[in-house]
Design a protein around this motif. Structure first.
Motif, PDB file in Angstrom:
ATOM      1  N   SER A  70      -2.714  -7.734 -16.084  1.00 38.36           N
ATOM      2  CA  SER A  70      -1.399  -8.254 -15.709  1.00 38.36           C
ATOM      3  C   SER A  70      -0.459  -7.081 -15.474  1.00 38.36           C
ATOM      4  N   SER A  71       0.605  -7.343 -14.713  1.00 32.91           N
ATOM      5  CA  SER A  71       1.598  -6.300 -14.457  1.00 32.91           C
ATOM      6  C   SER A  71       2.899  -6.951 -14.039  1.00 32.91           C
ATOM      7  N   GLN A  72       3.975  -6.209 -14.232  1.00 30.20           N
ATOM      8  CA  GLN A  72       5.297  -6.719 -13.854  1.00 30.20           C
ATOM      9  C   GLN A  72       6.219  -5.541 -13.572  1.00 30.20           C
ATOM     10  N   VAL A  73       7.029  -5.711 -12.538  1.00 31.07           N
ATOM     11  CA  VAL A  73       8.025  -4.710 -12.188  1.00 31.07           C
ATOM     12  C   VAL A  73       9.384  -5.343 -12.387  1.00 31.07           C
ATOM     13  N   GLY A  74      10.212  -4.741 -13.243  1.00 30.03           N
ATOM     14  CA  GLY A  74      11.526  -5.290 -13.526  1.00 30.03           C
ATOM     15  C   GLY A  74      12.608  -4.323 -13.129  1.00 30.03           C
ATOM     16  N   VAL A  79      13.081  -9.613 -12.049  1.00 24.69           N
ATOM     17  CA  VAL A  79      11.729  -9.222 -11.673  1.00 24.69           C
ATOM     18  C   VAL A  79      11.607  -9.194 -10.159  1.00 24.69           C
ATOM     19  N   PRO A  81       8.755  -8.201  -6.813  1.00 24.29           N
ATOM     20  CA  PRO A  81       7.339  -8.009  -6.549  1.00 24.29           C
ATOM     21  C   PRO A  81       6.986  -6.551  -6.377  1.00 24.29           C
ATOM     22  N   LEU A  82       5.662  -6.263  -6.493  1.00 22.64           N
ATOM     23  CA  LEU A  82       5.206  -4.889  -6.367  1.00 22.64           C
ATOM     24  C   LEU A  82       5.444  -4.329  -4.970  1.00 22.64           C
ATOM     25  N   GLY A  94       9.114  -1.397 -15.889  1.00 28.42           N
ATOM     26  CA  GLY A  94       7.981  -2.257 -15.582  1.00 28.42           C
ATOM     27  C   GLY A  94       6.891  -2.050 -16.620  1.00 28.42           C
ATOM     28  N   TRP A  95       5.836  -2.845 -16.546  1.00 32.73           N
ATOM     29  CA  TRP A  95       4.711  -2.657 -17.453  1.00 32.73           C
ATOM     30  C   TRP A  95       3.431  -3.127 -16.782  1.00 32.73           C
ATOM     31  N   ILE A  96       2.329  -2.629 -17.290  1.00 33.07           N
ATOM     32  CA  ILE A  96       1.018  -2.995 -16.754  1.00 33.07           C
ATOM     33  C   ILE A  96       0.007  -2.992 -17.893  1.00 33.07           C
TER      34      ILE A  96
END
Length: 268
Positions: A70-74, A79, A81-82, A94-96
């Motif tokens: 999973s991953s997220q860009v904030g 939030v 999208p990549l 962000g985190w992955i």
């Protein structure tokens, strides 16, 4: 009347006793003598570009034989999208989370230094050998019990025996499926370690530019000019008032002088 075909404890506690006995006989090591270890890593990294860093970590995990879980860009506006375009706000965090082969976890974590500045890192290792040994014994016992009950169903001499065997088989099969699912999940965690990376945008460093002697001299001269200008302006503002005050003083002095002269004449 024929004896029941379902063996005592086939769906009850005797199978669990045999399972526990098998686990105790096996000890706490696997068949090849190794330990089952679940390793979980976490890191915090400061980077220049959060989406680019996520792509780098994803590529590193894939190259090591893993995958992105999973991953997220904030950003400052929630939030994004990549594939964020240039018109969208800058991403600040962000985190992955990736899964990599257990033997590759250390090398993947070491590679984070090429992504940015690693500010924190930790690895948690849990020994699940006893749990996996017990589950493998339970699965083996369950498989033997299911096979035995299947044979007994074929030998059932009455409807009641058949119903009892089917009920016991259904219960034992459900327990076997549950044990298999748990064992598969744990073995997956042992084989593929989890790595979570928190990404923060690196804070911009402000370059210091201390003033020198020349800058101080210029600033002093400018201050002197500004002060002189202020004095001149002040004098220009006060001059009319000074002139008016002088005239008033002269009038008062003249009046007092006239009064004095008249008073002197009367006394004479």
């Amino acid at each position: 009347m024929s004896a029941p075909l379902v063996p005592q404890g086939a769906a009850g506690g005797s199978a669990d006793s045999s399972t526990s006995f098998a686990a105790s006989e096996s000890g706490t090591s696997t068949t090849d003598g190794t330990r089952d270890i679940v390793a979980t890593g976490s890191s915090t990294v400061e980077v220049e570009d959060v989406p680019a860093a996520i792509t780098q970590i994803s590529d590193a995990a894939t190259s090591a034989g893993g995958y992105v879980e999973s991953s997220q860009v904030g950003g400052g506006y929630g939030v994004v999208p990549l594939d964020a375009t240039a018109s969208q706000p800058a991403v600040s965090s962000g985190w992955i989370t990736v899964r990599v082969p257990a033997e590759a976890l250390t090398s993947v974590m070491d590679g984070l230094s090429a992504v940015g500045d690693v500010t924190a890192t930790s690895v948690n290792r849990s020994d699940v050998t006893e749990q996996t040994v017990d589950l493998r014994a339970r699965v083996a016992a369950g498989e033997a019990s299911v096979a035995r009950l299947t044979e007994l169903m074929a030998q059932a001499g009455s409807v009641s025996d058949l119903i009892a065997a089917e009920s016991a088989l259904s219960e034992r099969q459900a327990q076997l499926d549950s044990d298999r699912a748990i064992l598969t999940s744990i073995e997956s965690q042992v084989a593929m370690s989890s790595l979570s990376v928190q990404l923060n945008m690196r804070s911009q460093t402000v370059a210091a530019d201390p003033a020198g002697f020349g800058d101080g001299l210029v600033a002093g001269w400018n201050g002197l000019i500004a002060t002189l200008n202020g004095v001149v302006i002040g004098l220009g503002f006060l001059l009319p008032w000074i002139a008016v005050a002088g005239i008033v003083v002269l009038i008062v002095w003249g009046v007092r002088r006239i009064v004095r002269n008249r008073r002197g004449s009367r006394e004479a």
